[in-house]
Design an enzyme around this catalytic site. Structure first.
Site, PDB file in Angstrom:
ATOM      1  N   ASP A  28     -10.285   0.319   2.349  1.00  0.00           N
ATOM      2  CA  ASP A  28     -10.126   0.856   0.986  1.00  0.00           C
ATOM      3  C   ASP A  28     -11.411   0.672   0.197  1.00  0.00           C
ATOM      4  OD1 ASP A  28      -7.568   1.347   1.653  1.00  0.00           O
ATOM      5  OD2 ASP A  28      -6.642   0.037   0.168  1.00  0.00           O
ATOM      6  N   THR A  79      -2.983   6.068  -4.158  1.00  0.00           N
ATOM      7  CA  THR A  79      -1.830   6.751  -3.569  1.00  0.00           C
ATOM      8  C   THR A  79      -0.557   6.482  -4.368  1.00  0.00           C
ATOM      9  OG1 THR A  79      -1.570   4.906  -2.051  1.00  0.00           O
ATOM     10  CG2 THR A  79      -2.753   6.800  -1.238  1.00  0.00           C
ATOM     11  N   THR A  80      -0.353   5.213  -4.742  1.00  0.00           N
ATOM     12  CA  THR A  80       0.849   4.894  -5.505  1.00  0.00           C
ATOM     13  C   THR A  80       0.805   5.619  -6.847  1.00  0.00           C
ATOM     14  OG1 THR A  80       0.662   2.717  -4.511  1.00  0.00           O
ATOM     15  CG2 THR A  80       2.320   2.980  -6.210  1.00  0.00           C
ATOM     16  N   ASP A 132       0.845  -1.176   0.000  1.00  0.00           N
ATOM     17  CA  ASP A 132       0.000   0.000   0.000  1.00  0.00           C
ATOM     18  C   ASP A 132       0.892   1.241   0.000  1.00  0.00           C
ATOM     19  OD1 ASP A 132      -2.482   1.280   0.206  1.00  0.00           O
ATOM     20  OD2 ASP A 132      -2.079   1.677   2.313  1.00  0.00           O
TER      21      ASP A 132
HETATM   22  P1  ADP Z   1      -2.836   2.717  -5.939  1.00  0.00           P
HETATM   23  O1  ADP Z   1      -2.183   2.956  -4.629  1.00  0.00           O
HETATM   24  O2  ADP Z   1      -2.476   3.779  -6.926  1.00  0.00           O
HETATM   25  O3  ADP Z   1      -4.287   2.460  -5.849  1.00  0.00           O
HETATM   26  P2  ADP Z   1      -2.629  -0.049  -6.698  1.00  0.00           P
HETATM   27  O4  ADP Z   1      -1.486  -0.941  -6.357  1.00  0.00           O
HETATM   28  O5  ADP Z   1      -3.918  -0.271  -6.013  1.00  0.00           O
HETATM   29  O6  ADP Z   1      -2.120   1.424  -6.506  1.00  0.00           O
HETATM   30  O7  ADP Z   1      -2.830  -0.151  -8.275  1.00  0.00           O
HETATM   31  C1  ADP Z   1      -3.819   0.560  -8.933  1.00  0.00           C
HETATM   32  C2  ADP Z   1      -3.695   0.347 -10.424  1.00  0.00           C
HETATM   33  O8  ADP Z   1      -3.889  -1.018 -10.757  1.00  0.00           O
HETATM   34  C3  ADP Z   1      -4.790   1.118 -11.151  1.00  0.00           C
HETATM   35  O9  ADP Z   1      -4.242   1.714 -12.300  1.00  0.00           O
HETATM   36  C4  ADP Z   1      -5.780   0.038 -11.504  1.00  0.00           C
HETATM   37  O10 ADP Z   1      -6.544   0.367 -12.637  1.00  0.00           O
HETATM   38  C5  ADP Z   1      -4.885  -1.136 -11.748  1.00  0.00           C
HETATM   39  N1  ADP Z   1      -5.555  -2.433 -11.613  1.00  0.00           N
HETATM   40  C6  ADP Z   1      -6.249  -2.899 -10.553  1.00  0.00           C
HETATM   41  N2  ADP Z   1      -6.741  -4.140 -10.789  1.00  0.00           N
HETATM   42  C7  ADP Z   1      -6.348  -4.467 -12.035  1.00  0.00           C
HETATM   43  C8  ADP Z   1      -6.523  -5.630 -12.872  1.00  0.00           C
HETATM   44  N3  ADP Z   1      -7.210  -6.680 -12.455  1.00  0.00           N
HETATM   45  N4  ADP Z   1      -5.975  -5.612 -14.094  1.00  0.00           N
HETATM   46  C9  ADP Z   1      -5.272  -4.549 -14.517  1.00  0.00           C
HETATM   47  N5  ADP Z   1      -5.055  -3.451 -13.790  1.00  0.00           N
HETATM   48  C10 ADP Z   1      -5.579  -3.387 -12.571  1.00  0.00           C
END
Ligand code: ADP
Ligand code: MG
Length: 555
Positions: free
Chosen positions: A393, A99-100, A66
């Site tokens: 979340d 956040t990332t 996270d």
């Molecule tokens: P953040 O802290 O930015 O939310 P995450 O590690 O949760 O970081 O990653 C979010 C990214 O991953 C977003 O761009 C989201 O669209 C993408 N994402 C989430 N699930 C999937 C999936 N099943 N396939 C492709 N991309 C995904």
């Protein structure tokens, strides 16, 4: 630092030991430091992102992917790096997700800016171009957003937020729960939907399995009744909420009472007992049959309460009392003396129930139906913590999607759409800002790039394929990466859906911090104050930070 004016004595402007860097050097240092932060979290982006193991100075370990948790745990020293960490915190408070993404975008915007700086484009021009691009980006995103009014859509948003989190097979069950919980606390105010996630009380209890996690229509207080002879269940509860103790008041100053004969000793004790009995009598006379006390309760009071058939909990958290007040419509009062009938809250039932080994108090059928609790269960403390984080979340994103009613496809789809549309926009703007808008457009590609890279796919190949798909006819704006096949796919169908606000906020705050960092051309850092004897020596700058910039604050 000293300046000399002609023949006269040099004038001391800054205190001795102050470090000063200017212009290109200052810019270079700041950009490097900010990028170091972005690079640190980039490998965690997306469902295939890696975890980080963080070990603090006491040796405690946190394993997480996270973004905001990572950045909160590591101690960042460089002032520009701290600014980037703030972006993640803002994103977390505004949206609870992304956040990332926001930090990675900020890092990439600065990387692109560096190239322009090398070509002698002025930082102000870059910052302005970025601002224009961000405004346009938000407009484009609003255009490609879709409605999220249905439960099904909200559930898919929750599922997306929980991908990559260790919640086992229970992602669907938890998503349903999140949607149900959010829907029952959502309020309409002046035609607007307002969701205050704080209305949902999440109580974590180790034991059982994740599947035992349950939603309660009411409040769960992590306290048992204080006396075994108190009733287990109270129907039609009239609830008193007391923020002090139910004990005989101790004097603030030390006092001595001299008692010379046994009779007065007895009178003294009787008097104390009377006071305690009166407290319970008062409750009885008001019709209260349950009481929640923030501090202690005297043994004798417990006895009288039990005798009167009143259910009681003590040492109840202040925040829980506040929640009870909201849920039952009762007022929290400072002492029993000032309690009146109208201060009592109401609920259909107050009951003690066992969750695993421990008993908890369930207040259900509350006056305010918006009182909702979720009891999170799981085999070990680590599991419970991770589920609690994931659920939090999910609640946040569902709340945001419900408030705004708009979502976008994820998986890099919106970023590729932005890269292409902003490049078109750049040429329409022309002038000196054009280069900066083009750089901004290119920076957007970092998100699909990192998603692909973290999944072990070829990022160059994928970004090209995605761009082609976005120039196509059908569902073009929704085409993102299917991380399993490594091919472009419609993310709405693949159930990768995020609230619009997560994307707009990430872009806005990344742009803002990049602009702020670019505009700095002079860093004046005071000498760090030496810590006293026994205190920790000033720590050297962490890896990746440029030398000489390890001050923990400016000025
Ligand atoms: P953040 O802290 O930015 O939310 P995450 O590690 O949760 O970081 O990653 C979010 C990214 O991953 C977003 O761009 C989201 O669209 C993408 N994402 C989430 N699930 C999937 C999936 N099943 N396939 C492709 N991309 C995904
Ligand atoms: Mg996320």
């Amino acid at each position: 630092m000293a300046y000399s004016l002609g023949q006269s004595q040099p004038i001391i402007v800054l205190r001795e030991g102050t470090e000063r860097t200017k212009n290109k050097e200052a810019q270079g240092n700041n950009i490097q430091a900010a990028r170091a932060i972005a690079d640190a979290v980039r490998s965690t982006l997306g469902p295939k992102g890696m975890d980080k193991m963080l070990v603090d100075s006491l040796g405690d370990v946190v394993i997480t992917n996270d973004g905001v948790t990572i950045l909160k745990e590591i101690e960042v020293q460089h002032p520009a790096a701290k600014m980037v960490v703030e972006v993640a915190k803002t994103q977390d408070t505004e949206c609870g997700d992304g956040t990332t993404t926001s930090v990675v975008l900020a890092g990439e915007l600065l990387k692109q800016a560096e190239k322009l700086l090398d070509h002698n484009v002025h930082p102000t021009i870059i910052a302005n171009g970025y601002k224009l691009a961000a405004l346009e980006a938000v407009k484009i995103l609003e255009k490609i957003a879709v409605d999220s009014k249905t439960d099904d859509m909200l559930k898919r948003v929750a599922m997306t937020a929980m991908t990559g989190k260790s919640v086992g097979d229970q992602r669907e069950m938890l998503s349903d729960m999140a949607v149900k919980a959010i829907k029952s606390i959502a309020e309409k105010r002046d035609g607007k939907t307002i969701v205050d996630v704080d209305n949902i009380k999440v109580e974590a209890k180790t034991g059982g399995s994740i599947a035992d996690t349950e939603l309660i229509n009411g409040l769960v207080i992590d306290k048992e009744k204080i006396h075994p002879r108190m009733p287990k269940v109270v129907k039609n509860a009239k609830i008193a909420l007391i923020s002090s103790a139910m004990e005989v008041k101790k004097t603030e100053v030390e006092a001595k009472i001299q008692i010379r004969d046994p009779a007065s000793m007895q009178r003294f004790l009787d008097e104390e007992e009377n006071q305690l009995r009166e407290m319970v009598e008062k409750l009885k006379s008001l019709g209260a049959n349950a009481v929640f006390v923030q501090k202690g309760t005297d043994d004798l009071v417990q006895h009288y309460l039990a005798k009167a058939g009143i259910y009681a909990c003590r040492r109840v958290r202040e925040s829980d009392l506040a929640k009870l007040s909201k849920a039952t419509g009762g007022n929290v009062v400072g002492s029993i003396d000032s309690l009146t009938k109208s201060d009592l809250g109401v609920a259909e039932q107050v009951e003690e129930k066992k969750i695993g080994e421990e008993a908890m108090t369930f207040v259900t059928g509350c006056k305010n139906p918006k009182a909702i609790s979720i009891i999170v269960r799981g085999g070990t403390e680590h599991v419970v913590d991770e589920v609690e984080r994931a659920l939090h979340d999910a609640l946040r994103v569902v709340g945001v999607a419900m408030e705004d009613g708009k979502v976008v496809a994820g998986g890099g789809a919106p970023e590729i759409e932005l890269a292409l549309r902003l490049a078109d926009y750049a040429s329409s703007v022309g002038g000196r800002e054009q280069l900066a808008i083009e750089a901004f457009a290119e920076a957007m590609e970092i998100i699909p790039w990192a998603l692909a890279e973290n999944a072990g796919l070829d990022p160059i190949d994928l970004v090209i394929k995605l761009k082609t798909a976005h120039e196509g006819e059908e569902n073009a704006p929704y085409m993102g990466i299917d991380l399993e096949s490594g091919e472009p796919a419609n993310m709405l169908e693949a159930n990768v859906i995020e609230p619009l606000r997560v994307k707009t906020q990430a872009i806005e705050s990344a742009t803002e911090v990049a602009g702020m960092i670019l505009r700095i051309d002079d860093v004046i850092a005071s000498k760090k104050m030496p810590t006293g004897p026994g205190g920790a020596a000033p720590t050297p700058p962490k890896g990746g930070m440029p030398p000489g910039m390890g001050m923990s604050g400016m000025m």
